[in-house]
Design a protein around this motif. Structure first.
Motif, short mmCIF file in Angstrom:
data_model
loop_
_atom_site.label_atom_id
_atom_site.label_comp_id
_atom_site.label_asym_id
_atom_site.label_seq_id
_atom_site.Cartn_x
_atom_site.Cartn_y
_atom_site.Cartn_z
N VAL A 6 0.73 -1.26 -0.10
CA VAL A 6 0.00 0.03 0.01
C VAL A 6 0.92 1.39 0.04
O VAL A 6 1.73 1.52 0.73
CB VAL A 6 -0.86 0.02 1.15
N LEU A 7 0.92 2.03 -0.95
CA LEU A 7 1.57 3.16 -1.23
C LEU A 7 1.21 4.13 -0.56
O LEU A 7 -0.17 4.33 -0.22
CB LEU A 7 1.82 3.42 -2.74
N ARG A 8 1.97 5.33 0.07
CA ARG A 8 3.60 5.23 -0.37
C ARG A 8 4.24 4.64 1.13
O ARG A 8 5.23 4.26 1.07
CB ARG A 8 4.03 6.52 -0.76
N GLY A 9 3.38 4.57 2.20
CA GLY A 9 3.93 4.13 3.37
C GLY A 9 4.75 2.82 3.53
O GLY A 9 5.60 2.70 4.34
N ALA A 10 4.19 1.93 2.63
CA ALA A 10 4.83 0.34 2.75
C ALA A 10 5.74 0.06 2.16
O ALA A 10 6.32 -0.91 2.40
CB ALA A 10 3.58 -0.43 2.58
N ASP A 44 2.95 -6.39 -6.43
CA ASP A 44 2.08 -5.22 -6.93
C ASP A 44 2.02 -4.17 -5.99
O ASP A 44 2.33 -4.33 -4.93
CB ASP A 44 0.93 -5.76 -7.58
N PHE A 45 1.51 -3.00 -6.50
CA PHE A 45 1.19 -1.95 -5.32
C PHE A 45 -0.25 -1.38 -5.88
O PHE A 45 -0.53 -1.16 -6.72
CB PHE A 45 2.39 -0.67 -5.68
N ILE A 46 -0.65 -0.68 -4.71
CA ILE A 46 -1.98 0.19 -4.59
C ILE A 46 -1.86 1.23 -4.09
O ILE A 46 -1.19 1.35 -2.84
CB ILE A 46 -3.18 -0.84 -4.36
N ASP A 47 -2.30 2.39 -4.54
CA ASP A 47 -2.23 3.57 -3.77
C ASP A 47 -3.69 4.17 -3.13
O ASP A 47 -4.42 4.49 -4.05
CB ASP A 47 -1.39 4.71 -4.61
N VAL A 48 -3.75 4.31 -2.05
CA VAL A 48 -5.08 4.88 -1.69
C VAL A 48 -4.72 6.13 -0.60
O VAL A 48 -3.62 6.11 -0.18
CB VAL A 48 -5.79 3.74 -0.78
N SER A 49 -5.48 7.05 -0.58
CA SER A 49 -5.18 7.86 0.11
C SER A 49 -6.19 8.44 1.17
O SER A 49 -7.44 8.26 0.79
CB SER A 49 -4.85 9.23 -0.44
N TYR A 54 10.66 5.37 8.45
CA TYR A 54 10.51 4.06 7.74
C TYR A 54 9.13 3.88 7.01
O TYR A 54 8.62 2.80 7.14
CB TYR A 54 10.66 2.92 8.83
N GLY A 55 9.00 4.88 6.24
CA GLY A 55 7.74 4.84 5.37
C GLY A 55 6.64 5.87 5.73
O GLY A 55 5.90 6.21 4.83
#
Ligand code: IMP
Length: 180
Positions: A40-44, A62-67, A155-156
């Motif tokens: 989970v972007l961007r923190g992870a 893979d990546f996913i970005d949620v806010s 650290y993220g």
């Protein structure tokens, strides 16, 4: 940047030890199967890179970005899907990698979304769990540390998109919030 930190909660060594422990747990869980690990972007990003390198087992990523935070201290309550995964996860086992679970809203949103898309199973690995912040029920399968009810960075984890590149997790000095 280090001068803005009031105290360290988890040192680089603490985090490295946690990544080793969690990597071994993930390796044992997915032995003989090939899950899709979704960060989970961007923190992870930082955590995902370290924890998965400690798991000697086949997987896709893979990546996913949620806010939800929009850069501040408190969750806005609404989740926006910013960037989607490109993997077809129907019938696949998914391992979500999160930086922190606070209210639980992001996790619930993501689990619901991935199940709607046909994931056969969704498990969660989070560096930090902050149960005192919980608003909706959300449980993780692999947890690095249970954190007290404090806003943490590093650290993220960010405050206003900064401090993600600190190599440890800490608490900011109060004046940083009042002057920014
Ligand atoms: P939740 O939806 O409230 O569980 O929040 C999840 C997201 O909020 C995390 O992925 C973080 O990006 C952010 N977040 C929650 N608590 C903190 C914190 O203490 N520091 C930095 N970001 C946080």
């Amino acid at each position: 940047m280090n001068n803005d930190i009031l105290k360290t909660l988890y040192s680089e060594q603490d985090i490295a030890d946690a990544c080793q422990r969690l990597g071994a747990e993930i390796q044992a869980e997915y032995k003989d199967r090939v899950p899709v690990a979704i960060g989970v972007l961007r923190g992870a990003v930082f955590f995902m890179a370290d924890v998965l390198r400690n798991a000697d087992t086949y997987m896709e990523t893979d990546f996913i970005d949620v806010s939800s935070y929009h850069g501040g201290l408190a969750s806005s309550g609404t989740i926006d899907l910013v960037t989607d995964i490109s993997t077809d996860i129907s019938g696949r086992e998914v391992l979500l990698i999160e930086d922190i679970v606070d209210t639980g809203r992001t996790l619930k949103y993501l689990i619901d979304l991935l199940k709607q898309r046909g994931a056969s199973d969704v498990k969660v690995c989070t560096l930090l769990d902050k149960p005192s912040g919980r608003v909706v029920e959300a449980t993780s399968d692999f947890v690095g540390f249970v954190v007290p009810n404090e806003f943490v960075v590093g650290y993220g984890l960010d405050y206003k998109e900064q401090y993600r590149n600190l190599p440890y997790v800490g608490v900011l000095k109060p004046e940083i919030y009042s002057t920014n």
